[in-house]
Design a protein around this motif. Sequence first.
Motif, PDB file in Angstrom:
ATOM      1  N   VAL A 156     -16.407  -2.156 -14.819  1.00  0.00           N
ATOM      2  CA  VAL A 156     -15.391  -1.494 -15.649  1.00  0.00           C
ATOM      3  C   VAL A 156     -15.098  -2.348 -16.875  1.00  0.00           C
ATOM      4  N   LYS A 157     -15.132  -1.745 -18.045  1.00  0.00           N
ATOM      5  CA  LYS A 157     -14.850  -2.470 -19.287  1.00  0.00           C
ATOM      6  C   LYS A 157     -13.354  -2.771 -19.410  1.00  0.00           C
ATOM      7  N   ASP A 158     -13.056  -3.901 -20.053  1.00  0.00           N
ATOM      8  CA  ASP A 158     -11.657  -4.299 -20.233  1.00  0.00           C
ATOM      9  C   ASP A 158     -10.854  -3.217 -20.946  1.00  0.00           C
ATOM     10  N   GLY A 159     -11.443  -2.651 -22.005  1.00  0.00           N
ATOM     11  CA  GLY A 159     -10.734  -1.633 -22.786  1.00  0.00           C
ATOM     12  C   GLY A 159     -10.388  -0.403 -21.973  1.00  0.00           C
ATOM     13  N   ASP A 160     -11.321   0.033 -21.120  1.00  0.00           N
ATOM     14  CA  ASP A 160     -11.079   1.204 -20.279  1.00  0.00           C
ATOM     15  C   ASP A 160      -9.958   0.927 -19.274  1.00  0.00           C
ATOM     16  N   LEU A 161      -9.989  -0.265 -18.699  1.00  0.00           N
ATOM     17  CA  LEU A 161      -8.982  -0.617 -17.702  1.00  0.00           C
ATOM     18  C   LEU A 161      -7.594  -0.707 -18.329  1.00  0.00           C
ATOM     19  N   VAL A 162      -7.520  -1.317 -19.490  1.00  0.00           N
ATOM     20  CA  VAL A 162      -6.237  -1.438 -20.185  1.00  0.00           C
ATOM     21  C   VAL A 162      -5.694  -0.055 -20.550  1.00  0.00           C
ATOM     22  N   CYS A 163      -6.568   0.809 -21.029  1.00  0.00           N
ATOM     23  CA  CYS A 163      -6.158   2.160 -21.437  1.00  0.00           C
ATOM     24  C   CYS A 163      -5.577   2.942 -20.250  1.00  0.00           C
ATOM     25  N   VAL A 164      -6.278   2.932 -19.127  1.00  0.00           N
ATOM     26  CA  VAL A 164      -5.813   3.693 -17.960  1.00  0.00           C
ATOM     27  C   VAL A 164      -4.571   3.045 -17.358  1.00  0.00           C
ATOM     28  N   ARG A 165      -4.516   1.716 -17.393  1.00  0.00           N
ATOM     29  CA  ARG A 165      -3.326   1.028 -16.883  1.00  0.00           C
ATOM     30  C   ARG A 165      -2.099   1.424 -17.695  1.00  0.00           C
ATOM     31  N   GLU A 166      -2.251   1.582 -18.998  1.00  0.00           N
ATOM     32  CA  GLU A 166      -1.132   2.011 -19.838  1.00  0.00           C
ATOM     33  C   GLU A 166      -0.727   3.449 -19.532  1.00  0.00           C
ATOM     34  N   LEU A 167      -1.714   4.300 -19.255  1.00  0.00           N
ATOM     35  CA  LEU A 167      -1.414   5.683 -18.874  1.00  0.00           C
ATOM     36  C   LEU A 167      -0.636   5.722 -17.557  1.00  0.00           C
ATOM     37  N   VAL A 168      -1.030   4.857 -16.625  1.00  0.00           N
ATOM     38  CA  VAL A 168      -0.315   4.761 -15.353  1.00  0.00           C
ATOM     39  C   VAL A 168       1.127   4.332 -15.598  1.00  0.00           C
ATOM     40  N   GLY A 169       1.306   3.329 -16.441  1.00  0.00           N
ATOM     41  CA  GLY A 169       2.644   2.848 -16.748  1.00  0.00           C
ATOM     42  C   GLY A 169       3.521   3.925 -17.357  1.00  0.00           C
ATOM     43  N   LYS A 170       2.952   4.703 -18.286  1.00  0.00           N
ATOM     44  CA  LYS A 170       3.712   5.782 -18.926  1.00  0.00           C
ATOM     45  C   LYS A 170       4.073   6.863 -17.907  1.00  0.00           C
ATOM     46  N   CYS A 171       3.112   7.206 -17.042  1.00  0.00           N
ATOM     47  CA  CYS A 171       3.356   8.232 -16.028  1.00  0.00           C
ATOM     48  C   CYS A 171       4.484   7.817 -15.094  1.00  0.00           C
ATOM     49  N   LEU A 172       4.430   6.591 -14.617  1.00  0.00           N
ATOM     50  CA  LEU A 172       5.444   6.120 -13.667  1.00  0.00           C
ATOM     51  C   LEU A 172       6.796   5.937 -14.342  1.00  0.00           C
TER      52      LEU A 172
ATOM     53  N   LEU B  83       0.833  -1.208   0.000  1.00  0.00           N
ATOM     54  CA  LEU B  83       0.000   0.000   0.000  1.00  0.00           C
ATOM     55  C   LEU B  83       0.865   1.256   0.000  1.00  0.00           C
ATOM     56  N   GLU B  84       1.997   1.210   0.695  1.00  0.00           N
ATOM     57  CA  GLU B  84       2.902   2.362   0.712  1.00  0.00           C
ATOM     58  C   GLU B  84       3.372   2.708  -0.700  1.00  0.00           C
ATOM     59  N   ARG B  85       3.757   1.685  -1.434  1.00  0.00           N
ATOM     60  CA  ARG B  85       4.223   1.898  -2.802  1.00  0.00           C
ATOM     61  C   ARG B  85       3.081   2.383  -3.702  1.00  0.00           C
ATOM     62  N   LEU B  86       1.907   1.807  -3.539  1.00  0.00           N
ATOM     63  CA  LEU B  86       0.748   2.204  -4.336  1.00  0.00           C
ATOM     64  C   LEU B  86       0.368   3.665  -4.087  1.00  0.00           C
ATOM     65  N   GLU B  87       0.422   4.082  -2.830  1.00  0.00           N
ATOM     66  CA  GLU B  87       0.089   5.471  -2.509  1.00  0.00           C
ATOM     67  C   GLU B  87       1.123   6.432  -3.097  1.00  0.00           C
ATOM     68  N   ALA B  88       2.383   6.033  -3.087  1.00  0.00           N
ATOM     69  CA  ALA B  88       3.424   6.872  -3.698  1.00  0.00           C
ATOM     70  C   ALA B  88       3.211   6.975  -5.210  1.00  0.00           C
ATOM     71  N   GLN B  89       2.813   5.876  -5.826  1.00  0.00           N
ATOM     72  CA  GLN B  89       2.528   5.895  -7.267  1.00  0.00           C
ATOM     73  C   GLN B  89       1.330   6.791  -7.574  1.00  0.00           C
ATOM     74  N   LEU B  90       0.327   6.753  -6.702  1.00  0.00           N
ATOM     75  CA  LEU B  90      -0.848   7.599  -6.903  1.00  0.00           C
ATOM     76  C   LEU B  90      -0.477   9.075  -6.840  1.00  0.00           C
ATOM     77  N   LYS B  91       0.424   9.436  -5.932  1.00  0.00           N
ATOM     78  CA  LYS B  91       0.869  10.828  -5.842  1.00  0.00           C
ATOM     79  C   LYS B  91       1.538  11.266  -7.140  1.00  0.00           C
ATOM     80  N   ALA B  92       2.313  10.366  -7.720  1.00  0.00           N
ATOM     81  CA  ALA B  92       2.951  10.680  -9.006  1.00  0.00           C
ATOM     82  C   ALA B  92       1.896  10.892 -10.083  1.00  0.00           C
ATOM     83  N   CYS B  93       0.851  10.071 -10.071  1.00  0.00           N
ATOM     84  CA  CYS B  93      -0.227  10.209 -11.057  1.00  0.00           C
ATOM     85  C   CYS B  93      -0.982  11.524 -10.874  1.00  0.00           C
TER      86      CYS B  93
END
Length: 299
Positions: free
Chosen positions: A237-253, A179-189
């Motif tokens: 949540v639709k698969d396409g929406d989840l994949v799209c946002v997951r990729e945005l998260v990956g690019k941001c991080l 959770l610590e790592r996830l919260e830090a990633q969220l701050k970056a997002c």
Amino acid sequence: MIDTVTGREVQPFAVQLKALLDVESRYQPKLSGLRLIEGSQDNGLRMTTRLRELEVKDLLSLTRFFGFCSETFSLAISLLDRFLSVMKIQPKHLSCVGLCCFYIAVKSSEEEKNVPLANDLIRISQNKFTVSDMIRMEKIIMEKLFWKVKAPTALRFLRLFHSHIQEQLDAESQTILSLERLEAQLKACHCSFVFSKIKPSLLAIALLCFEAQEQHDPEHNDKISDAMTALQQQLNVKDGDLVCVRELVGKCLSDYANTKCSKPNSQRLRWTISGRTARQLKHSYYKIAHLPTIPESGC
């Protein structure tokens, strides 16, 4: 009266989730307003995505400097994005708006004894406006947001989802998602404007999916994947929406970790505190002088 979301301390997961989802759309920034910001030219006359992102990084610095909780930062960003999406402000007023959103969040999330004086916030950030300016701006912000402060932030969803998934895993599998790592990633997002347009619940589950995928732990992946699939179905949540946002998260991080990027974990506080201010500030105000890094491992 300030709006609040139903408490969640002793309620079942389904009840907590429904309470948050029922009000989520009411606290979303207006998409039309965000698009205006996105399309604005960086000429010093209009709000732009770059200016918004710089202001968020400053608020993250302040959060860390005062040792405030993650919820304070997430709530401040929610307030800022909601206000920017309904009001056309000039860049010269952004620092006052940002600091007021931050102060509202502080007073809403932190213990009263830890709330700094408005004058201290102004001096530390070296802004030219006065406490009276902050009071007037705070009133404008609250009126434009209809006094609705306690938004269901992505952090609240993230913590709820993480707790729910952990309950379904054995002790060994529970170490995968930190959770610590996830919260830090969220701050970056939060520092990236693109996530202002995404529902908090969708961002939270996308972060969890990205982190589970990144851990590359075949022994425990099936259990976590099953829990994620069930959660996705509950959220509809639709698969396409989840994949799209997951990729945005990956690019941001990825950008966040890039040494060429002006990332928060290498950014020192730009505020200079005078000797006079230093003598007036409480000792507890000197907790942290830099922004947090994302923990390397999930354990």
